[in-house]
Design a protein around this motif. Structure first.
Motif, short mmCIF file in Angstrom:
data_model
loop_
_atom_site.label_atom_id
_atom_site.label_comp_id
_atom_site.label_asym_id
_atom_site.label_seq_id
_atom_site.Cartn_x
_atom_site.Cartn_y
_atom_site.Cartn_z
N GLN A 82 0.82 -1.20 0.00
CA GLN A 82 0.00 0.00 0.00
C GLN A 82 0.86 1.26 0.00
N GLU A 83 0.62 2.12 -1.01
CA GLU A 83 1.23 3.44 -1.18
C GLU A 83 2.72 3.39 -1.51
N ARG A 84 3.24 2.24 -1.87
CA ARG A 84 4.63 2.18 -2.30
C ARG A 84 4.75 2.82 -3.68
N ASP A 85 5.88 3.46 -3.94
CA ASP A 85 6.07 4.14 -5.23
C ASP A 85 7.11 3.44 -6.10
N ALA A 86 7.43 2.20 -5.78
CA ALA A 86 8.45 1.46 -6.52
C ALA A 86 7.88 0.84 -7.79
N THR A 87 8.76 0.44 -8.69
CA THR A 87 8.34 -0.31 -9.86
C THR A 87 7.95 -1.72 -9.42
N ILE A 88 7.28 -2.44 -10.31
CA ILE A 88 6.80 -3.76 -9.94
C ILE A 88 7.96 -4.69 -9.61
N ASN A 89 9.07 -4.61 -10.34
CA ASN A 89 10.21 -5.49 -10.08
C ASN A 89 10.83 -5.20 -8.71
N SER A 90 11.00 -3.91 -8.41
CA SER A 90 11.57 -3.54 -7.11
C SER A 90 10.63 -3.92 -5.98
N LEU A 91 9.33 -3.76 -6.21
CA LEU A 91 8.35 -4.08 -5.18
C LEU A 91 8.33 -5.57 -4.89
N VAL A 92 8.41 -6.38 -5.93
CA VAL A 92 8.42 -7.84 -5.76
C VAL A 92 9.63 -8.27 -4.92
N LYS A 93 10.78 -7.72 -5.23
CA LYS A 93 11.99 -8.08 -4.48
C LYS A 93 11.87 -7.68 -3.02
N ALA A 94 11.29 -6.50 -2.76
CA ALA A 94 11.15 -6.03 -1.38
C ALA A 94 10.19 -6.92 -0.59
N VAL A 95 9.08 -7.31 -1.21
CA VAL A 95 8.10 -8.15 -0.53
C VAL A 95 8.66 -9.55 -0.30
N GLU A 96 9.34 -10.10 -1.30
CA GLU A 96 9.91 -11.44 -1.17
C GLU A 96 10.95 -11.49 -0.05
N ILE A 133 11.40 -21.83 -1.73
CA ILE A 133 10.30 -21.58 -0.80
C ILE A 133 9.13 -20.91 -1.52
N LEU A 134 9.41 -19.89 -2.33
CA LEU A 134 8.40 -19.17 -3.11
C LEU A 134 8.73 -19.34 -4.59
N ALA A 135 7.76 -19.85 -5.34
CA ALA A 135 7.97 -20.04 -6.77
C ALA A 135 8.09 -18.69 -7.47
N SER A 136 8.83 -18.66 -8.54
CA SER A 136 8.99 -17.43 -9.31
C SER A 136 7.63 -16.96 -9.84
N GLY A 137 7.34 -15.71 -9.64
CA GLY A 137 6.09 -15.13 -10.12
C GLY A 137 4.95 -15.18 -9.13
N ALA A 138 5.11 -15.91 -8.01
CA ALA A 138 4.01 -16.04 -7.05
C ALA A 138 3.69 -14.70 -6.40
N VAL A 139 4.72 -13.98 -5.97
CA VAL A 139 4.49 -12.69 -5.30
C VAL A 139 3.98 -11.66 -6.29
N GLU A 140 4.55 -11.63 -7.48
CA GLU A 140 4.10 -10.64 -8.48
C GLU A 140 2.64 -10.87 -8.85
N ALA A 141 2.24 -12.10 -9.02
CA ALA A 141 0.84 -12.39 -9.36
C ALA A 141 -0.09 -11.94 -8.24
N THR A 142 0.34 -12.11 -7.01
CA THR A 142 -0.48 -11.69 -5.87
C THR A 142 -0.62 -10.18 -5.83
N ILE A 143 0.49 -9.47 -6.06
CA ILE A 143 0.45 -8.00 -6.05
C ILE A 143 -0.48 -7.47 -7.12
N MET A 144 -0.38 -8.01 -8.33
CA MET A 144 -1.22 -7.55 -9.43
C MET A 144 -2.68 -7.89 -9.20
N GLU A 145 -2.94 -8.92 -8.41
CA GLU A 145 -4.32 -9.31 -8.13
C GLU A 145 -4.98 -8.37 -7.12
#
Length: 291
Positions: free
Chosen positions: A123-137, A155-167
């Motif tokens: 919420q309210e992060r101003d990062a790009t999607i790639n940077s945001l995924v790395k931070a959350v992971e 532990i986390l499959a590639s793309g799992a966090v990004e798909a969740t963020i976009m959802e």
């Protein structure tokens, strides 16, 4: 007079000279306290004195270093109790899976009961999607959780966090809108240039956020929407020369003046004639009084 008689000599100071003191029958001082200075009383202004106008809030946006800047304190939920508790629960989940059913790893999606955690993280992060995924992971699954010392992919499959963020969230621009930019520049653009955009990740469903965070987010989202409208009005008021300098990157600083919608409306011909007649009448009266 007998020898046992003692003559008492009265004190040299008179009783009236002792200020604010308690005395006995022989004018001897029993207790004394220093005189307190009275504070000057504030004088109330006259009843007809006009009050000073209330200070108006300054603009939320500015144009500095060749880009639009939005003054907003970061939400900073990293240490919020809800985030800390939810992150602890997610780490416990990973630990249980590694112990009880390691064959279930890596996770291909974030379990629904932990979507609230991801929502608070983005919420309210101003990062790009790639940077945001790395931070959350890095918070959901530090590399020490996995077998590899440099990756958490087991532990986390590639793309799992990004798909969740976009959802659960969307990337919104609170700067100049793309439609206004295309209309003003008369050129085809796929996206708003970085220097004219104010990017924020916004959770689609606010029910994913705890109530106290949700209330704060609603107020801050309203402030960002107001800033967006102000930004659009400012952009529409720019002339072609200034607009060209902004798009080329040569203009580094510009004061945000009032937009056209905030300026006084032009006078109708009959109103202008009425004001002109009024000014002429006042001028004639002034000449008559001077003569």
């Amino acid at each position: 007079m007998t020898a046992d008689t003692v003559v008492s000599t009265p004190p040299t100071a008179s009783c009236s000279a002792i200020s604010e003191a308690l005395v006995d029958a022989d004018c001897m001082v029993i207790e004394s306290s220093p005189t307190k200075k009275e504070k000057p009383q504030k004088q109330n202004p006259p009843p007809n004195t006009p009050k000073k106008p209330a200070r108006q809030d300054s603009s939320h946006i500015s144009y500095k270093n060749g880009k639009i800047v939005f003054s907003e304190k970061k939400l900073g939920l990293e240490r919020h109790p809800s985030v800390v508790a939810a992150l602890f629960n997610f780490h416990q989940l990973i630990a249980r899976i590694k112990t009880d059913s390691p064959e279930s790893l890596p996770l291909t999606s974030i379990p629904a009961e932990h979507l609230s955690l991801v929502a608070m993280m983005v919420q309210e992060r101003d990062a790009t999607i790639n940077s945001l995924v790395k931070a959350v992971e890095s918070q959901l699954c530090p590399v020490v959780f996995g077998e590899s010392s440099s990756s958490n992919s087991d532990i986390l499959a590639s793309g799992a966090v990004e798909a969740t963020i976009m959802e659960i969230a969307e990337h919104k621009n609170y700067g100049v809108s793309l439609s206004d930019l295309q209309d003003s520049c008369c050129i085809a653009l796929d996206d708003v240039p970085t220097n004219l955009s104010i990017q924020r990740w916004e959770v689609r469903d606010l029910e994913l956020l705890p109530e106290d965070i949700r209330n704060v987010v609603i107020k801050r989202r309203k402030a960002r929407q107001d800033a967006h409208e102000e930004c659009v009005q400012w952009f529409r008021s720019l002339d072609a020369d200034i607009l060209s300098q902004i798009l080329s990157g040569t203009l580094k600083k510009l004061k945000l003046t009032q937009s056209r919608s905030m300026l006084p409306e032009p006078l109708l011909p009959e109103d202008a004639a009425s004001q002109s007649s009024s000014r002429n009448t006042k001028s004639a009266r002034h000449l008559d009084s001077a003569s």
